[in-house]
Scaffold this motif. Sequence first.
Motif, PDB file in Angstrom:
ATOM      1  N   LEU A 142       0.853  -1.040   0.033  1.00  0.00           N
ATOM      2  CA  LEU A 142       0.056   0.088  -0.089  1.00  0.00           C
ATOM      3  C   LEU A 142       0.915   1.307   0.010  1.00  0.00           C
ATOM      4  CD1 LEU A 142      -2.756   0.781   0.368  1.00  0.00           C
ATOM      5  CD2 LEU A 142      -2.484   0.885   2.558  1.00  0.00           C
ATOM      6  N   THR A 143       0.558   2.213  -0.952  1.00  0.00           N
ATOM      7  CA  THR A 143       1.252   3.612  -0.980  1.00  0.00           C
ATOM      8  C   THR A 143       0.935   4.502  -0.021  1.00  0.00           C
ATOM      9  OG1 THR A 143       0.107   4.610  -2.513  1.00  0.00           O
ATOM     10  CG2 THR A 143       1.530   2.813  -3.575  1.00  0.00           C
ATOM     11  N   ARG A 177      -0.146   8.511   0.314  1.00  0.00           N
ATOM     12  CA  ARG A 177      -0.813   9.156  -0.425  1.00  0.00           C
ATOM     13  C   ARG A 177      -0.575  10.662  -0.138  1.00  0.00           C
ATOM     14  NH1 ARG A 177      -6.517   8.215   1.611  1.00  0.00           N
ATOM     15  NH2 ARG A 177      -5.620   6.917   3.183  1.00  0.00           N
ATOM     16  N   THR A 196      -7.169   2.352  14.368  1.00  0.00           N
ATOM     17  CA  THR A 196      -6.642   1.595  13.138  1.00  0.00           C
ATOM     18  C   THR A 196      -7.148   2.052  11.790  1.00  0.00           C
ATOM     19  OG1 THR A 196      -9.131   0.385  13.305  1.00  0.00           O
ATOM     20  CG2 THR A 196      -7.457  -0.268  14.838  1.00  0.00           C
ATOM     21  N   ILE A 197      -7.884   3.143  11.721  1.00  0.00           N
ATOM     22  CA  ILE A 197      -8.259   3.746  10.474  1.00  0.00           C
ATOM     23  C   ILE A 197      -7.162   4.753  10.029  1.00  0.00           C
ATOM     24  CG2 ILE A 197     -10.897   3.560  10.863  1.00  0.00           C
ATOM     25  CD1 ILE A 197     -10.861   6.622  11.841  1.00  0.00           C
ATOM     26  N   PRO A 198      -6.973   5.110   8.652  1.00  0.00           N
ATOM     27  CA  PRO A 198      -6.142   5.997   8.384  1.00  0.00           C
ATOM     28  C   PRO A 198      -6.148   7.295   8.731  1.00  0.00           C
ATOM     29  CG  PRO A 198      -7.015   4.873   6.411  1.00  0.00           C
ATOM     30  CD  PRO A 198      -7.833   4.514   7.738  1.00  0.00           C
ATOM     31  N   ARG A 205       3.020   5.716  -5.514  1.00  0.00           N
ATOM     32  CA  ARG A 205       2.820   5.257  -6.851  1.00  0.00           C
ATOM     33  C   ARG A 205       3.236   6.196  -7.891  1.00  0.00           C
ATOM     34  NH1 ARG A 205      -2.386   7.227  -9.961  1.00  0.00           N
ATOM     35  NH2 ARG A 205      -2.178   8.724  -8.673  1.00  0.00           N
ATOM     36  N   LYS A 217      -3.828  -1.207   8.301  1.00  0.00           N
ATOM     37  CA  LYS A 217      -5.039  -0.665   8.737  1.00  0.00           C
ATOM     38  C   LYS A 217      -6.190  -1.073   8.051  1.00  0.00           C
ATOM     39  CE  LYS A 217      -3.154   3.447  10.703  1.00  0.00           C
ATOM     40  NZ  LYS A 217      -2.981   5.013  10.944  1.00  0.00           N
ATOM     41  N   ILE A 218      -7.244  -0.955   8.648  1.00  0.00           N
ATOM     42  CA  ILE A 218      -8.528  -1.622   7.958  1.00  0.00           C
ATOM     43  C   ILE A 218      -9.662  -0.859   7.929  1.00  0.00           C
ATOM     44  CG2 ILE A 218     -10.247  -3.769   7.978  1.00  0.00           C
ATOM     45  CD1 ILE A 218      -8.037  -5.498   9.052  1.00  0.00           C
ATOM     46  N   PRO A 219     -10.287  -0.498   6.740  1.00  0.00           N
ATOM     47  CA  PRO A 219     -10.325  -1.146   5.508  1.00  0.00           C
ATOM     48  C   PRO A 219      -8.800  -0.819   4.806  1.00  0.00           C
ATOM     49  CG  PRO A 219     -11.442   0.732   5.427  1.00  0.00           C
ATOM     50  CD  PRO A 219     -11.188   0.628   6.806  1.00  0.00           C
ATOM     51  N   HIS A 220      -8.484  -1.577   3.986  1.00  0.00           N
ATOM     52  CA  HIS A 220      -7.442  -1.704   3.116  1.00  0.00           C
ATOM     53  C   HIS A 220      -7.708  -0.201   2.059  1.00  0.00           C
ATOM     54  CE1 HIS A 220      -5.229  -3.222  -0.818  1.00  0.00           C
ATOM     55  NE2 HIS A 220      -4.222  -2.414  -0.124  1.00  0.00           N
ATOM     56  N   MET A 221      -7.169   0.831   2.515  1.00  0.00           N
ATOM     57  CA  MET A 221      -7.707   1.888   1.533  1.00  0.00           C
ATOM     58  C   MET A 221      -6.526   2.702   1.057  1.00  0.00           C
ATOM     59  SD  MET A 221      -9.483   5.469   2.966  1.00  0.00           S
ATOM     60  CE  MET A 221     -11.038   4.649   3.572  1.00  0.00           C
ATOM     61  N   TRP A 251      -3.905   3.218  -2.958  1.00  0.00           N
ATOM     62  CA  TRP A 251      -3.205   2.683  -3.898  1.00  0.00           C
ATOM     63  C   TRP A 251      -2.544   1.384  -3.644  1.00  0.00           C
ATOM     64  CZ3 TRP A 251      -4.667   4.923  -8.698  1.00  0.00           C
ATOM     65  CH2 TRP A 251      -5.269   6.076  -8.578  1.00  0.00           C
ATOM     66  N   VAL A 275     -10.483   0.327  -1.654  1.00  0.00           N
ATOM     67  CA  VAL A 275     -11.262   0.648  -0.360  1.00  0.00           C
ATOM     68  C   VAL A 275     -12.009  -0.530  -0.125  1.00  0.00           C
ATOM     69  CG1 VAL A 275     -12.823   2.158   0.852  1.00  0.00           C
ATOM     70  CG2 VAL A 275     -11.484   3.089  -1.158  1.00  0.00           C
ATOM     71  N   TYR A 280      -1.651  -7.266   0.457  1.00  0.00           N
ATOM     72  CA  TYR A 280      -1.938  -6.415   1.870  1.00  0.00           C
ATOM     73  C   TYR A 280      -2.496  -7.374   2.961  1.00  0.00           C
ATOM     74  CZ  TYR A 280      -3.515  -2.645   4.870  1.00  0.00           C
ATOM     75  OH  TYR A 280      -3.500  -1.822   5.735  1.00  0.00           O
TER      76      TYR A 280
END
Lengths: 251, 200
Positions: A2-3, A5, A195-197, A250, B118-122, B124, B146, B163
Amino acid sequence: MLTKRIVPCLDIKDGRTVKGVNFVELKDAGDPVELAAIYSKQGADELVFLDITATVEKRKTLVNLVKRVAREVNIPFTVGGGIGSKEDVSALLGAGADKVSVNSAAVRNPGLINELSQEFGSQCIVVAIDSKYINGQHLVHTHGGRTPTEVETIGWALEVENRGAGEILLTSMDHDGTKGGFANELTATISDLLTIPVIASGGAGDMGHFTDVFTTGKADAALAASIFHYKEIDIDKLKVKLSEDGITMRL
Amino acid sequence: MKVAIIRYNAGNVQSVVYALERLGVTPLWTDDHEVIKNADKVIFPGQGEASTTMAYLQQKGLDRLIVNLKQPVLGICIGLQLMCRHSEEGDTNCLGIFDLEVKKFVRPDAKNAHDQYKIPHMGWNRLENCQGKIFSGLNNPYVYYVHSFYAAIGAETAGTTDYILPFSGVLQKGNFYAVQAHIEKSGDDGQKMLANFLEL
């Protein structure tokens, strides 16, 4: 892998792009749709449109602008500013926005986050948190950063995650407009707890600041506005530099 | 070219419409069985929850319609998951086009992995082990994800993404194609994949 952003933010007022220094002085920086298309071509990973005056002036975010952007741009984008109800969110997602961000309305009525995430799915509900350090505490501010609250930032971040937010857009009011770097310590603390971005915002001045926020700050994404609008940093060059620094991009 | 987008109770379809329009195609968003059967291409997109979307498809008879389609069909996101055999989300029996189980991502226990997964896989991520015409002119493209559920790897896997573990990013069996990522929002490479599908 995962990149990380890079997220240019387009602050919108009356359908035009503006960027406030510490959210007070506003400058005009062009047509949002045109700018969005340019950023997309340069390699922006995502875009954020914030109708920064919407809350103050009680205006609805511009659905027509969202439609124009969605037609033209082939990367995901988030729309925020003055969003306070299911109807607002439904109109924006229906117009083609991928996510919406809520801020003041969520502080006023935290149950809104539960409502929105249950109705539309967590993945499209971003909670924007404007934070300022006052008397030894990080405190949430609302209304474009104008109104202080007694809500403590880190606790609030945890709460919005528990209520179903899919992502946090964390703006440090202390760093915003300074070009002195992101709030890495606060960002890392929140990123570690959640746990969220986490999208870090406020303070980007040079390329090194982005490297710092992805490493020390543990951010999942970094947002900036004026340095991109005024071409102080090119997104494509920034991503090459970050990649050289060992950050997954990316390209 | 007649392109039908299957209309059901899943969200985020407007961006697929816009992406097709950018490619010069005006799709029909419909649940009319005859229109779908007679389309040159069928797209099955959306975001949603497996058990409620599956129940809706069954209620409208769209489940049987989809599995019997003969033209190229492209599932996107929840579309891919519903085309599998079974999903852990709501313990749902799905369409069974792909003989795969859809599972929820589980974060690894290791403490130092915390900020990596992290979840969700969000965001690129890259498609690898790419096979088939849908990847024409592309080399391990980055696409926008997502999702919290994923299809495991199987014989029908035509592209993988890593992932937490490698999962099926693209599936293909006969005329059925499916992508987990939102290729309609995945920049020029995503647009190319969509164009490749239209050219099948």
